[in-house]
Design an enzyme around this catalytic site. Structure first.
Site, PDB file in Angstrom:
ATOM      1  N   LYS A 115      26.275 -12.024 -22.813  1.00 10.83           N
ATOM      2  CA  LYS A 115      26.082 -10.813 -23.626  1.00 10.83           C
ATOM      3  C   LYS A 115      24.864 -10.874 -24.550  1.00 10.83           C
ATOM      4  CE  LYS A 115      30.980  -9.681 -23.455  1.00 10.83           C
ATOM      5  NZ  LYS A 115      32.146  -9.191 -24.171  1.00 10.83           N
ATOM      6  N   ASP A 171      31.711  -2.866 -26.518  1.00 12.87           N
ATOM      7  CA  ASP A 171      32.762  -3.706 -27.112  1.00 12.87           C
ATOM      8  C   ASP A 171      33.103  -3.286 -28.541  1.00 12.87           C
ATOM      9  OD1 ASP A 171      33.074  -5.406 -24.915  1.00 12.87           O
ATOM     10  OD2 ASP A 171      31.609  -6.862 -25.640  1.00 12.87           O
TER      11      ASP A 171
END
Ligand code: ATR
Length: 349
Positions: A115, A171
């Site tokens: 990420k 997220d």
């Protein structure tokens, strides 16, 4: 980043523990139809030359719940797409993104450990990725006649010419949505104890501060990381009072305890909270980003202490739903995705 959004899938443990924050999922489960049934049974047509693809990259990846959640959703939307999972090492991530672009994949999800790395590897960053400092979703876009960038998934044909990879973060919003939906919390003005200042903890802390929590206590094994995060929050979100260390151990002191450490994934793990410093009896609600096992020792203790509790499955759901919306331009079929996750992870019928 190992990610609290995707964890090792251990069916034997999953069967033992039923989630506390899951009744809404159970109620809406896909009556009479198991979405964990063969993926091809879900689609009207088998894979053909016109089938389009999206995928998740991670290492490890074989545990991922994302294909089980996304394929039924794609079928529900009537799309001739499939969602795949690939084990990709960090040093091959750049090549793997290039390959996906060359093969006109519609989009990618990225999980552990990609990420942060992806921030440097995409061609453009959405504001969500720059704000939260991580990319968990890539949308491939083509430059159309009107000189606009359009997601490939929203074009019937891929035009010749440039394609770019645009990075998003879905997220952070998933944290807020899960806290709202599963615990009924709106964050403004709350006093929060956040356990963990790794990748997931950092995004959670920034998002909580952006939502206007009044006070944020940061606790992390490596205190220097908590201090660095506290410093960043103080600079970016001055309305939130941020403190490194436990709150006072007195009744009603904390509205939400949020576990963003990896402690609780393994049965032998210690509790992420030092009970000699803070008692769960002094908290109203506890959210554990871990969803496997569904009932972590922290959540079990919190329930016994009378707290409202939820595990992290809702976060997996909401980050996936937003990614699907970015790729397709359509509303995600939330109930189908929820039910599919329940079947896949907890064996719900
Ligand atoms: P992720 O990206 O999934 O958040 P991470 O960045 O490796 O993964 O963060 C893991 C978190 O769990 C960190 O807060 C870590 O504490 P450190 O920053 O001190 O490493 C915490 N953690 C992991 N193992 C731990 C342990 N045995 N005891 C206490 N905290 C632990």
């Amino acid at each position: 980043m190992r990610g609290r959004f995707e964890y090792a899938f251990i069916p034997s443990i999953a069967k033992q523990y039923r989630p506390r924050a899951w009744p809404v999922f159970l109620l809406s489960a896909g009556r009479g139809r198991s979405y964990s049934a063969g993926v091809d049974d879900l689609f009207k047509n088998p894979i053909g030359a016109a089938t389009r693809f999206c995928a998740v990259y991670g290492q490890p990846i074989r545990h991922s719940g994302s294909p089980a959640m996304h394929n039924p959703a794609l079928a529900k939307l009537g799309l001739d797409w499939r969602y795949l999972a690939f084990e990709v090492s960090p040093d091959a991530l750049g090549q793997a993104i290039e390959g996906a672009r060359a093969m006109h994949l519609v989009g990618l999800n990225l999980t552990v450990p990609h990420k942060l790395l992806a921030l440097e590897l995409v061609d453009a960053l959405d504001e969500s990725a720059t704000t939260w400092g991580a990319v968990n979703t890539i949308c491939f876009e083509a430059k159309t006649d009107s000189d606009n960038w359009t997601p490939l998934g929203q074009l019937a044909d891929t035009p010749a010419g440039e394609i770019r990879a645009k990075g998003y973060n879905t997220d952070a919003n998933a944290i807020t949505l899960a806290l709202q939906q599963d615990l009924g919390l709106s964050l403004a003005g709350l006093r929060v104890l956040l356990l963990g200042a790794g990748g997931a903890g950092r995004v959670a802390a920034l998002k909580l501060a952006a939502e206007g929590v009044a006070k944020l206590h940061l606790v992390n094994r490596t205190v220097a990381k908590a201090e660095q995060l506290a410093h960043e929050i103080a600079e970016r979100f001055s309305q939130t009072k941020v403190v490194v260390g436990y709150p006072k151990n007195i009744p009603g002191q904390i509205d939400l305890v949020l576990n963003a450490t990896s402690l609780g994934l393994k049965p032998t793990d210690a509790l992420p909270l030092d009970e000699s410093q803070f008692s769960l009896a002094n908290a109203q609600a506890v959210f554990d980003m871990i969803y496997q096992p569904a009932l972590t020792p922290l959540l079990a203790k919190a329930t016994d202490a009378g707290c409202r509790t939820a595990n992290g499955l809702g976060m997996l759901l909401w980050q996936g739903a937003k990614a699907l919306e970015i790729w397709t331009g359509q509303a995600a079929p939330i109930d189908v995705m929820r039910s599919a996750l329940g079947s896949h992870i907890y064996g719900d019928e």
